[in-house]
Each structure stands twice: as C-alpha cells, then as structure tokens.
Design an enzyme around this catalytic site. Sequence first.
Site, PDB file in Angstrom:
ATOM      1  N   GLN A  17       0.770  -1.235   0.000  1.00  0.00           N
ATOM      2  CA  GLN A  17       0.000   0.000   0.000  1.00  0.00           C
ATOM      3  C   GLN A  17       0.804   1.291   0.000  1.00  0.00           C
ATOM      4  O   GLN A  17       0.502   2.204  -0.775  1.00  0.00           O
ATOM      5  CB  GLN A  17      -0.955   0.029   1.203  1.00  0.00           C
ATOM      6  CG  GLN A  17      -1.888   1.223   1.204  1.00  0.00           C
ATOM      7  CD  GLN A  17      -2.883   1.237   2.342  1.00  0.00           C
ATOM      8  OE1 GLN A  17      -3.517   2.244   2.616  1.00  0.00           O
ATOM      9  NE2 GLN A  17      -3.038   0.116   3.027  1.00  0.00           N
ATOM     10  N   GLU A 139       0.785  -0.905   8.807  1.00  0.00           N
ATOM     11  CA  GLU A 139      -0.057   0.254   9.093  1.00  0.00           C
ATOM     12  C   GLU A 139      -0.246   0.517  10.582  1.00  0.00           C
ATOM     13  O   GLU A 139       0.064   1.597  11.080  1.00  0.00           O
ATOM     14  CB  GLU A 139      -1.422   0.075   8.419  1.00  0.00           C
ATOM     15  CG  GLU A 139      -2.475   1.092   8.800  1.00  0.00           C
ATOM     16  CD  GLU A 139      -2.149   2.492   8.326  1.00  0.00           C
ATOM     17  OE1 GLU A 139      -2.324   3.442   9.104  1.00  0.00           O
ATOM     18  OE2 GLU A 139      -1.693   2.635   7.169  1.00  0.00           O
ATOM     19  N   ASP A 168       0.293   3.916   5.984  1.00  0.00           N
ATOM     20  CA  ASP A 168       0.621   3.490   4.627  1.00  0.00           C
ATOM     21  C   ASP A 168       0.338   4.580   3.597  1.00  0.00           C
ATOM     22  O   ASP A 168       1.250   5.148   3.007  1.00  0.00           O
ATOM     23  CB  ASP A 168      -0.181   2.233   4.278  1.00  0.00           C
ATOM     24  CG  ASP A 168       0.484   0.969   4.784  1.00  0.00           C
ATOM     25  OD1 ASP A 168       1.717   0.901   4.776  1.00  0.00           O
ATOM     26  OD2 ASP A 168      -0.229   0.040   5.191  1.00  0.00           O
ATOM     27  N   GLY A 247      -8.749  21.353  20.017  1.00  0.00           N
ATOM     28  CA  GLY A 247      -8.324  22.664  19.548  1.00  0.00           C
ATOM     29  C   GLY A 247      -9.150  23.776  20.148  1.00  0.00           C
ATOM     30  O   GLY A 247      -9.814  23.613  21.178  1.00  0.00           O
ATOM     31  N   GLY A 248      -9.160  24.904  19.494  1.00  0.00           N
ATOM     32  CA  GLY A 248      -9.844  26.080  20.026  1.00  0.00           C
ATOM     33  C   GLY A 248     -11.340  26.083  19.776  1.00  0.00           C
ATOM     34  O   GLY A 248     -12.045  26.955  20.280  1.00  0.00           O
TER      35      GLY A 248
END
Length: 415
Positions: A17, A139, A168, A247-248
Amino acid sequence: MSKALAGVRILDFTHVQSGPTCTQLLAWFGADVIKVERAGIGDITREQLRDIPDADSLYFTMLNHNKRSVTIDTKNPEGKKVLESLVKSCDVLVENFAPGALDRMGFTWERIQELNPKMIVASVKGFGPGPYEDCKVYENVAQCAGGAASTTGFDDGPPVVSGAQIGDSGTGLHLALGIVTALYQRNATGRGQKVLAAMQDGVLNLCRVKLRDQQRLERTGVMKEYPQYPNGEFGEAVPRAGNASGGGQPGWILKCKGWETDPNAYIYFITQAPVWGEICKVIGKPEWIDHPNFSTAAARLPHLKDIFAEIEQWTMTKTKFEAMEILNQHDIPCGPILSMKEIAEDTSLRKTGTIVEVDHPVRGKYLTVGNPIKLSDSPTDVTRSPLLGEHTDEVMTELGYTADQIATLRSLGAI
C-alpha cells in the site's frame, strides 16, 4: 492537454500500500509508471482479500491505476541486465522493500548512480535511522509508533488505531511530494538524490497537534479543551480525547434521529464561538446567550458536557441531513457521519472524480477512489490497473529489444 508529469518515467518496485499509493498518485499526474513484478506471482495484494476467484483483488486494483506492469526475475543474470536498462532509462526508482533488500539485489545507491547519475531513489521505510530502522512495519504499527494510537479513543479505554490509513497511504503521499521536490531540484543541479519517507515520521507529522499539546501539558498541567477538564485528571502524557477536537473550537459527535437502529445516525457538532448566539437560538436556549456560565468561550469550557447533552436533545429530533441543512443556514460548523455505503452512492463525489467507476477485463466494473488533488490544467483520467506482466513486451520494445530477444529472455525465465 498535457499532463503535469508527462515525460517523467518511474521505475516502480513497490508493493502492498504505501509505495503503490505514491506511484499511483504520480501516474495520475501523468508520469509513466512501470511496475516491476515477479512472473506468476506479482504484487502480493493481487490475491489478498479477493472477492472474485482468480481476479485481482480490489486491494490491488485500487492502488495501481494508470500503471504498466512488467515481469522481471531480478535474480536471473539476464533479468538483471534488463533491470539495468530500465534504471538507465527512468527518472525515479521507488521502493518499499525491507531495509537492505535493494542492496542485496546488487542495486546499491553507488551502483544506481553509476548507471544513471540523474536517478532519484525514493524509499518508504518503517522507521528512520535509529534503534528501530531494521524493523518491519505495517499500518497499525506505524500508527502506534507515530503517536496516533495513544491519543485516539476514549480515556477509559485502550489505545485505538484509526480506520484512515495514515501510516501506509499517508506516508505514500509524503513520499510523492518528496519525489516531485527532488525532480524540481534536479532541474537546477542535474543530479539525482535519495528520498526517504519513514512511516513513523509520516504519522507523527499528521499528529503534530498532539505534540503541541504535550508541550502545553508539561507547562500548565491541564488542557481545558480536553474532555478530562475540569473533573478528570491529567497525567504526564497527552490523553485520549474521545471525539473532542483538542483545539480552540470544541466539538463532539451527537446522536441524530434514528440512532437506535442506524449506527451512523450521528453528526459532528462544533460550538464555534462566533456563532454561539445562533446555536442557542436554534436549540431553543436563547437564555444561554448572556448566561455567565455560557456567554464566553472560556466560561463554556467547564460545562461542555452539559452543553453537548442539551444540543443532542435537539439533534435527536432531526436526521443528520435535516440537522445539517438547518445548521448550515446559521453558519454553524457541522458534518454528518457518512458511512462507506453513503459515500459510494454520493453523486457529487462521482461528479468531481473523487469516486470513480472503472471497468476491468476480469472483475468487471468496480468503484475506486480517484485523485484527491485536482489540477485545472492537468485533469486526471483514472484507467484500470494492469494485469500481471501485461506490458512486458511493450516496455522491452521501448528499451530497444527485438521480438527474438524478448522471446529468448522469456525462454530463459528472465522476464
């Protein structure tokens, strides 16, 4: 209209892959990708996860569009000569062999440079230089070693790997950028160079916000955007954040109408600060707009679980698509949880070429993912993956071999 990478020839020694993702992307942009495979066997994914007996698997077909396949026995002295001819005529060699395999074949960097000083040799490896550089990586190993698994899932459960193939396919995308960059630099220097994309490095690059959070945690001991705040405890490392963005703009996955029977009847809802007033109006809580516990983003952080629970009471009265339509009218960021079945049937994705139907001579029609990157002057035409060795004679003829010479090489088992 010419393709962006027209005239670039890729010698593709990749399999499975990560490497095929890279070379397929280059082929979509117009490079001539020559995939080298073992006669009678080929890329192992041709037979992995087969759904039709004796037909190339979807695993193989969906990673090897727009390529040509040749078969060469690189252990055969005559086959090795054919490979040397290919090295001389190509611009880039791409491989994702186990560490040292290319050297054992007799194609060290020094030997390749002797044959073709302009050759770019691009490699996918599991790890970069260090204690694990000789280890085999797949993977999920890459996701674990790159920091993704430790930060995915819920705080009361084990680490979780993602369904997205960030180890991958993600590393293949990184390698493709490295190759194009090296080709650009070669225009100025006239020299080839080595390009390395390590899977651990690629995964970490995609997890950079978690490295950001690790440093914030070490400095402050708490991360208010995470669901562990304010009642949970933070340890020394970035915790698993469930469905929080970290996050924000706080977000969470919420139930929609039909969730009892449909495992994908959910929507991702973001309580973006600029539209907080609109959110309150839509869910029937206008009094929250000026309430001291909710009026500012900072004030809302300790109450996010209660806020999302109340919003979910509203989303549960709507299908995910009804909720999406209403919320978008108010510029409230959200997104439906789309199943693979829904994506496969999405007409807009087919119209843009993100989902493509391809016809194969053995397996018939199948769906595949098209080029995710769209160029206005170099549109992508997705062609089927090659049959094993389908283009051997064609490529050999281009290298200058006669029909008699090709027949001789075949009788010797070299091709």
